[in-house]
Design a protein around this motif. Sequence first.
Motif, PDB file in Angstrom:
ATOM      1  N   LEU A  71      60.104  76.566 103.551  1.00 26.81           N
ATOM      2  CA  LEU A  71      59.189  74.941 103.055  1.00 26.81           C
ATOM      3  C   LEU A  71      58.584  75.200 104.427  1.00 26.81           C
ATOM      4  CD1 LEU A  71      62.204  72.716 102.922  1.00 26.81           C
ATOM      5  CD2 LEU A  71      60.410  73.643 101.295  1.00 26.81           C
ATOM      6  N   TRP A  72      58.221  76.558 104.606  1.00 28.41           N
ATOM      7  CA  TRP A  72      57.579  76.607 106.788  1.00 28.41           C
ATOM      8  C   TRP A  72      56.651  77.445 105.904  1.00 28.41           C
ATOM      9  CZ3 TRP A  72      56.195  75.103 111.204  1.00 28.41           C
ATOM     10  CH2 TRP A  72      55.044  75.894 112.034  1.00 28.41           C
ATOM     11  N   GLN A  73      56.474  78.330 105.053  1.00 27.20           N
ATOM     12  CA  GLN A  73      55.919  78.776 104.854  1.00 27.20           C
ATOM     13  C   GLN A  73      54.628  78.329 103.298  1.00 27.20           C
ATOM     14  OE1 GLN A  73      57.995  82.111 103.111  1.00 27.20           O
ATOM     15  NE2 GLN A  73      58.553  83.086 104.736  1.00 27.20           N
ATOM     16  N   ARG A  74      55.122  77.608 103.085  1.00 21.55           N
ATOM     17  CA  ARG A  74      54.438  77.360 101.464  1.00 21.55           C
ATOM     18  C   ARG A  74      53.419  75.527 102.242  1.00 21.55           C
ATOM     19  NH1 ARG A  74      60.096  75.237  97.966  1.00 21.55           N
ATOM     20  NH2 ARG A  74      60.577  77.205  97.659  1.00 21.55           N
ATOM     21  N   LEU A  75      53.956  75.401 103.458  1.00 19.30           N
ATOM     22  CA  LEU A  75      52.739  74.495 103.846  1.00 19.30           C
ATOM     23  C   LEU A  75      51.124  75.332 104.278  1.00 19.30           C
ATOM     24  CD1 LEU A  75      55.158  72.584 106.853  1.00 19.30           C
ATOM     25  CD2 LEU A  75      53.976  71.447 104.893  1.00 19.30           C
ATOM     26  N   PRO A  76      50.289  74.562 104.203  1.00 21.63           N
ATOM     27  CA  PRO A  76      48.789  74.760 104.638  1.00 21.63           C
ATOM     28  C   PRO A  76      49.371  75.281 106.225  1.00 21.63           C
ATOM     29  CG  PRO A  76      48.459  72.457 104.003  1.00 21.63           C
ATOM     30  CD  PRO A  76      50.399  73.247 103.791  1.00 21.63           C
ATOM     31  N   ASN A  77      48.479  76.156 106.438  1.00 22.47           N
ATOM     32  CA  ASN A  77      47.761  76.913 107.266  1.00 22.47           C
ATOM     33  C   ASN A  77      46.868  75.763 107.899  1.00 22.47           C
ATOM     34  OD1 ASN A  77      49.477  79.005 107.860  1.00 22.47           O
ATOM     35  ND2 ASN A  77      47.873  80.412 106.373  1.00 22.47           N
ATOM     36  N   ARG A  78      46.897  75.099 108.674  1.00 21.62           N
ATOM     37  CA  ARG A  78      46.512  73.989 109.358  1.00 21.62           C
ATOM     38  C   ARG A  78      46.467  73.678 110.981  1.00 21.62           C
ATOM     39  NH1 ARG A  78      46.626  68.734 105.750  1.00 21.62           N
ATOM     40  NH2 ARG A  78      45.717  70.270 104.973  1.00 21.62           N
ATOM     41  N   ILE A  79      45.134  74.119 111.726  1.00 14.94           N
ATOM     42  CA  ILE A  79      45.323  73.969 113.033  1.00 14.94           C
ATOM     43  C   ILE A  79      44.685  72.396 113.336  1.00 14.94           C
ATOM     44  CG2 ILE A  79      44.808  74.921 115.004  1.00 14.94           C
ATOM     45  CD1 ILE A  79      43.483  77.683 113.927  1.00 14.94           C
ATOM     46  N   HIS A  80      45.825  71.733 114.470  1.00 15.63           N
ATOM     47  CA  HIS A  80      45.874  70.984 114.715  1.00 15.63           C
ATOM     48  C   HIS A  80      45.466  71.196 116.665  1.00 15.63           C
ATOM     49  CE1 HIS A  80      46.654  66.758 116.716  1.00 15.63           C
ATOM     50  NE2 HIS A  80      46.560  66.097 115.223  1.00 15.63           N
ATOM     51  N   PRO A  81      44.615  70.209 116.863  1.00 19.05           N
ATOM     52  CA  PRO A  81      44.239  70.261 118.202  1.00 19.05           C
ATOM     53  C   PRO A  81      45.081  70.420 119.229  1.00 19.05           C
ATOM     54  CG  PRO A  81      42.322  68.929 117.084  1.00 19.05           C
ATOM     55  CD  PRO A  81      43.636  69.887 116.470  1.00 19.05           C
ATOM     56  N   LEU A  82      45.924  69.811 119.490  1.00 16.19           N
ATOM     57  CA  LEU A  82      47.397  69.022 119.799  1.00 16.19           C
ATOM     58  C   LEU A  82      48.153  70.688 120.470  1.00 16.19           C
ATOM     59  CD1 LEU A  82      48.558  65.260 119.256  1.00 16.19           C
ATOM     60  CD2 LEU A  82      47.556  66.467 121.471  1.00 16.19           C
ATOM     61  N   GLY A  83      48.009  71.278 119.480  1.00 16.57           N
ATOM     62  CA  GLY A  83      48.824  72.403 119.358  1.00 16.57           C
ATOM     63  C   GLY A  83      48.474  73.637 120.571  1.00 16.57           C
ATOM     64  N   ALA A  84      46.965  73.476 121.107  1.00 15.09           N
ATOM     65  CA  ALA A  84      46.393  74.112 121.564  1.00 15.09           C
ATOM     66  C   ALA A  84      46.234  73.974 123.211  1.00 15.09           C
ATOM     67  CB  ALA A  84      44.857  74.430 121.977  1.00 15.09           C
ATOM     68  N   VAL A  85      46.673  72.272 123.303  1.00 15.24           N
ATOM     69  CA  VAL A  85      46.570  71.642 124.708  1.00 15.24           C
ATOM     70  C   VAL A  85      48.318  72.139 125.234  1.00 15.24           C
ATOM     71  CG1 VAL A  85      47.573  69.481 126.055  1.00 15.24           C
ATOM     72  CG2 VAL A  85      45.536  69.498 124.161  1.00 15.24           C
ATOM     73  N   PHE A  86      48.852  71.817 124.037  1.00 10.44           N
ATOM     74  CA  PHE A  86      50.803  72.309 124.045  1.00 10.44           C
ATOM     75  C   PHE A  86      50.657  73.430 124.886  1.00 10.44           C
ATOM     76  CE2 PHE A  86      51.674  68.105 122.026  1.00 10.44           C
ATOM     77  CZ  PHE A  86      53.326  68.319 122.617  1.00 10.44           C
ATOM     78  N   LEU A  87      50.084  74.488 124.000  1.00 12.65           N
ATOM     79  CA  LEU A  87      50.364  76.153 124.200  1.00 12.65           C
ATOM     80  C   LEU A  87      50.099  76.428 125.620  1.00 12.65           C
ATOM     81  CD1 LEU A  87      49.378  77.678 121.423  1.00 12.65           C
ATOM     82  CD2 LEU A  87      51.467  77.997 122.219  1.00 12.65           C
ATOM     83  N   LEU A  88      48.457  75.667 126.383  1.00 12.52           N
ATOM     84  CA  LEU A  88      47.879  75.258 127.351  1.00 12.52           C
ATOM     85  C   LEU A  88      48.759  74.935 128.478  1.00 12.52           C
ATOM     86  CD1 LEU A  88      45.473  76.392 129.318  1.00 12.52           C
ATOM     87  CD2 LEU A  88      44.843  73.447 129.059  1.00 12.52           C
ATOM     88  N   VAL A  89      49.938  73.586 128.203  1.00 10.70           N
ATOM     89  CA  VAL A  89      50.625  73.186 129.652  1.00 10.70           C
ATOM     90  C   VAL A  89      51.956  74.268 129.258  1.00 10.70           C
ATOM     91  CG1 VAL A  89      52.102  71.325 129.591  1.00 10.70           C
ATOM     92  CG2 VAL A  89      49.424  70.478 128.702  1.00 10.70           C
ATOM     93  N   GLY A  90      52.240  74.761 128.426  1.00 12.08           N
ATOM     94  CA  GLY A  90      53.669  75.719 127.930  1.00 12.08           C
ATOM     95  C   GLY A  90      52.847  76.387 129.284  1.00 12.08           C
ATOM     96  N   GLY A  91      52.112  77.243 129.356  1.00 11.86           N
ATOM     97  CA  GLY A  91      51.473  78.577 129.986  1.00 11.86           C
ATOM     98  C   GLY A  91      51.811  78.466 131.344  1.00 11.86           C
TER      99      GLY A  91
END
Length: 299
Positions: A71-91
């Motif tokens: 199901l994950w592979q079938r989802l369209p590749n779509r970047i959400h801006p919050l992803g960068a925020v979470f990755l930055l905070v996590g780092g």
Amino acid sequence: MLNQRQFQHTISPQLLSLGILGILGLLYAPLLLHWLDGWLNKNISTEHEYFSHGIIGLPFAAYISWKNRKLWQRLPNRIHPLGAVFLLVGGIFYLSGISEWVNLSFPTILTGLCLWFKGILGLKLQRFPLLLVFLATPTLVPYLIAPYTFPLQSFIAGTAGFILNQFGMAVTVDEINIYVGGRIVEVAPYCAGLKMLFTTLYVGLMLLYWTGALSSRHKTISFLSIAVLISVSGNIIRNTLLTYFHGTGQEAAFHWLHDSWGGDMFSAVMLVLLIPILNKINSYFSEPAVIEQERANGQ
């Protein structure tokens, strides 16, 4: 040439996924092994031991994610801006070197990856595994809650004293202290059953998901409410037994139930009781639907 391009196009996402898994393994394998060692050998802090349900919860989260991989592979590749925020905070959390923040960086990074690669749809698909990971991540929540457990401690002490009085034991209760046989037993904040309550609710969520009952609000609320009652009742029984053992000088039995595998066995029995209770709740809420369906078919 065309076949080569198609091959490269097909293999690239797989290599990317393996690369990300490899990086996550290098970053977090030592942390996860530290958690596991602390939970199994009980050489981790008292607060972090409250999250030992992660021993079963984290593998279950990994299993659900693996099960949803197509199901994950079938989802369209779509970047959400919050992803960068979470990755930055996590780092930032990870690089801080502060134990609590490093722990929290794990679910934060995972959330960021879901949003970065698949957007909101990816986050929705993985929301339950992420919830299991977050609830198994050791934090200071038990330490922050402990000062507010005094009413629960007093209730447990009073109830345990009342039960022992019914069996003819001379017991005196003073707030959270139980006096029996010239000895004192204190229902301390960490003896108020918070660990068992956390574990019961966590395992309850897993059972609700496994049986598909999580989608029913009535089943979920009923089951978790009964689970809380079982957890509190079980902790009262445990503290009553501990008081009895200590008051009668049975120190070996006291330490077996308090510090050794007796406490683990007691908790396991309580968790097993959740299974027939959930089955009963499923049957109770399913029977009216079956009756209605039979009436509709009869008409």
